[in-house]
Design a protein around this motif. Sequence first.
Motif, PDB file in Angstrom:
ATOM      1  N   MET A  34      15.849 114.410 -13.469  1.00 23.20           N
ATOM      2  CA  MET A  34      15.739 114.143 -12.033  1.00 23.20           C
ATOM      3  C   MET A  34      17.127 114.189 -11.411  1.00 23.20           C
ATOM      4  SD  MET A  34      12.541 113.770 -11.639  1.00 23.20           S
ATOM      5  CE  MET A  34      12.589 113.288  -9.924  1.00 23.20           C
ATOM      6  N   GLY A  35      17.253 115.019 -10.390  1.00 16.98           N
ATOM      7  CA  GLY A  35      18.549 115.191  -9.765  1.00 16.98           C
ATOM      8  C   GLY A  35      18.531 114.920  -8.287  1.00 16.98           C
ATOM      9  N   TRP A  36      19.716 114.733  -7.752  1.00 15.90           N
ATOM     10  CA  TRP A  36      19.927 114.621  -6.309  1.00 15.90           C
ATOM     11  C   TRP A  36      20.919 115.700  -5.877  1.00 15.90           C
ATOM     12  CZ3 TRP A  36      17.205 111.574  -3.045  1.00 15.90           C
ATOM     13  CH2 TRP A  36      16.503 110.499  -3.587  1.00 15.90           C
ATOM     14  N   PHE A  37      20.581 116.365  -4.813  1.00 15.89           N
ATOM     15  CA  PHE A  37      21.444 117.351  -4.181  1.00 15.89           C
ATOM     16  C   PHE A  37      21.599 116.959  -2.718  1.00 15.89           C
ATOM     17  CE2 PHE A  37      21.879 120.860  -7.251  1.00 15.89           C
ATOM     18  CZ  PHE A  37      20.992 120.437  -8.219  1.00 15.89           C
ATOM     19  N   ARG A  38      22.581 117.573  -2.057  1.00 12.93           N
ATOM     20  CA  ARG A  38      22.732 117.339  -0.627  1.00 12.93           C
ATOM     21  C   ARG A  38      23.175 118.617   0.059  1.00 12.93           C
ATOM     22  NH1 ARG A  38      28.025 113.283  -0.745  1.00 12.93           N
ATOM     23  NH2 ARG A  38      29.594 114.862  -1.317  1.00 12.93           N
ATOM     24  N   GLN A  39      22.863 118.686   1.342  1.00  8.65           N
ATOM     25  CA  GLN A  39      23.224 119.863   2.119  1.00  8.65           C
ATOM     26  C   GLN A  39      23.648 119.429   3.508  1.00  8.65           C
ATOM     27  OE1 GLN A  39      20.211 122.931   2.226  1.00  8.65           O
ATOM     28  NE2 GLN A  39      21.735 124.486   2.687  1.00  8.65           N
ATOM     29  N   ARG A  45      23.725 124.003  -0.480  1.00  7.25           N
ATOM     30  CA  ARG A  45      23.229 122.804  -1.152  1.00  7.25           C
ATOM     31  C   ARG A  45      24.099 122.537  -2.381  1.00  7.25           C
ATOM     32  NH1 ARG A  45      16.831 122.070  -1.459  1.00  7.25           N
ATOM     33  NH2 ARG A  45      17.271 122.640   0.710  1.00  7.25           N
ATOM     34  N   GLU A  46      24.526 121.291  -2.530  1.00  7.08           N
ATOM     35  CA  GLU A  46      25.433 120.974  -3.616  1.00  7.08           C
ATOM     36  C   GLU A  46      24.894 119.852  -4.494  1.00  7.08           C
ATOM     37  OE1 GLU A  46      29.262 119.567  -2.366  1.00  7.08           O
ATOM     38  OE2 GLU A  46      28.453 117.829  -1.316  1.00  7.08           O
ATOM     39  N   PHE A  47      25.252 119.927  -5.751  1.00 13.02           N
ATOM     40  CA  PHE A  47      24.858 118.942  -6.748  1.00 13.02           C
ATOM     41  C   PHE A  47      25.520 117.604  -6.458  1.00 13.02           C
ATOM     42  CE2 PHE A  47      23.782 117.215 -10.799  1.00 13.02           C
ATOM     43  CZ  PHE A  47      24.913 116.567 -11.271  1.00 13.02           C
ATOM     44  N   VAL A  48      24.765 116.522  -6.636  1.00 12.21           N
ATOM     45  CA  VAL A  48      25.303 115.172  -6.476  1.00 12.21           C
ATOM     46  C   VAL A  48      25.258 114.426  -7.813  1.00 12.21           C
ATOM     47  CG1 VAL A  48      25.004 112.931  -5.356  1.00 12.21           C
ATOM     48  CG2 VAL A  48      24.646 115.047  -4.045  1.00 12.21           C
ATOM     49  N   ALA A  49      24.069 114.352  -8.412  1.00 12.71           N
ATOM     50  CA  ALA A  49      23.913 113.605  -9.662  1.00 12.71           C
ATOM     51  C   ALA A  49      22.603 113.993 -10.324  1.00 12.71           C
ATOM     52  CB  ALA A  49      23.927 112.097  -9.397  1.00 12.71           C
ATOM     53  N   VAL A  93      21.708 116.080   4.433  1.00 17.48           N
ATOM     54  CA  VAL A  93      20.332 115.847   4.011  1.00 17.48           C
ATOM     55  C   VAL A  93      20.343 115.783   2.487  1.00 17.48           C
ATOM     56  CG1 VAL A  93      17.974 116.719   3.982  1.00 17.48           C
ATOM     57  CG2 VAL A  93      19.405 117.041   6.019  1.00 17.48           C
ATOM     58  N   TYR A  94      19.769 114.720   1.960  1.00 16.02           N
ATOM     59  CA  TYR A  94      19.739 114.516   0.515  1.00 16.02           C
ATOM     60  C   TYR A  94      18.350 114.869  -0.015  1.00 16.02           C
ATOM     61  CZ  TYR A  94      24.301 112.321   0.454  1.00 16.02           C
ATOM     62  OH  TYR A  94      25.651 112.096   0.548  1.00 16.02           O
ATOM     63  N   TYR A  95      18.358 115.656  -1.086  1.00 15.76           N
ATOM     64  CA  TYR A  95      17.126 116.133  -1.692  1.00 15.76           C
ATOM     65  C   TYR A  95      17.008 115.641  -3.127  1.00 15.76           C
ATOM     66  CZ  TYR A  95      17.026 119.522   2.156  1.00 15.76           C
ATOM     67  OH  TYR A  95      16.994 120.109   3.393  1.00 15.76           O
ATOM     68  N   GLY A 122      13.473 116.011   1.617  1.00 18.49           N
ATOM     69  CA  GLY A 122      14.811 115.658   2.082  1.00 18.49           C
ATOM     70  C   GLY A 122      14.812 114.425   2.970  1.00 18.49           C
ATOM     71  N   THR A 123      15.923 113.711   2.932  1.00 21.30           N
ATOM     72  CA  THR A 123      16.106 112.541   3.794  1.00 21.30           C
ATOM     73  C   THR A 123      17.533 112.568   4.336  1.00 21.30           C
ATOM     74  OG1 THR A 123      15.881 110.118   3.919  1.00 21.30           O
ATOM     75  CG2 THR A 123      16.777 111.006   1.863  1.00 21.30           C
ATOM     76  N   GLN A 124      17.662 112.304   5.628  1.00 22.24           N
ATOM     77  CA  GLN A 124      18.965 112.400   6.290  1.00 22.24           C
ATOM     78  C   GLN A 124      19.801 111.160   6.024  1.00 22.24           C
ATOM     79  OE1 GLN A 124      20.325 114.988   8.365  1.00 22.24           O
ATOM     80  NE2 GLN A 124      22.175 113.730   8.167  1.00 22.24           N
TER      81      GLN A 124
END
Length: 129
Positions: A34-39, A45-49, A93-95, A122-124
């Motif tokens: 399970m990952g989190w990305f953000r844009q 879109r970039e990798f977060v964790a 926006v976090y996905y 996504g969530t802002q």
Amino acid sequence: QVQLVESGGGLVQAGGSLRLSCAASDRTFSVYAMGWFRQAPGKEREFVAVRRWSGIGTYYADSVKGRFTISRDNAKNTVYLQMNSLKPEDTAVYYCAALPDRPYYSADYFYSPRQYGYWGQGTQVTVSS
């Protein structure tokens, strides 16, 4: 088919905290990474964790190390992203995303959004200065 639903975004001042949640519909949730990305606007879109299944690996982008923590509760089919010491540049926006994990995957396999077959809406997150 895995359905992912994020929640927890919002507006926060710099230095503040937010916790994002992502609930998955699939009962085989525990075998997914399970990952989190953000844009951010105008950016890719970039990798977060990411947190792999059974805790075999947890990886963070350098930009969030020491500030963000990813965790998961397999009993609740939910992954979390605790975000502390937020900065205006964290605004995006976090996905939430999922992919079936395999033990032989190397860490960098998880950094590309193209590897993930399932995405939330996504969530802002907005951090004011």
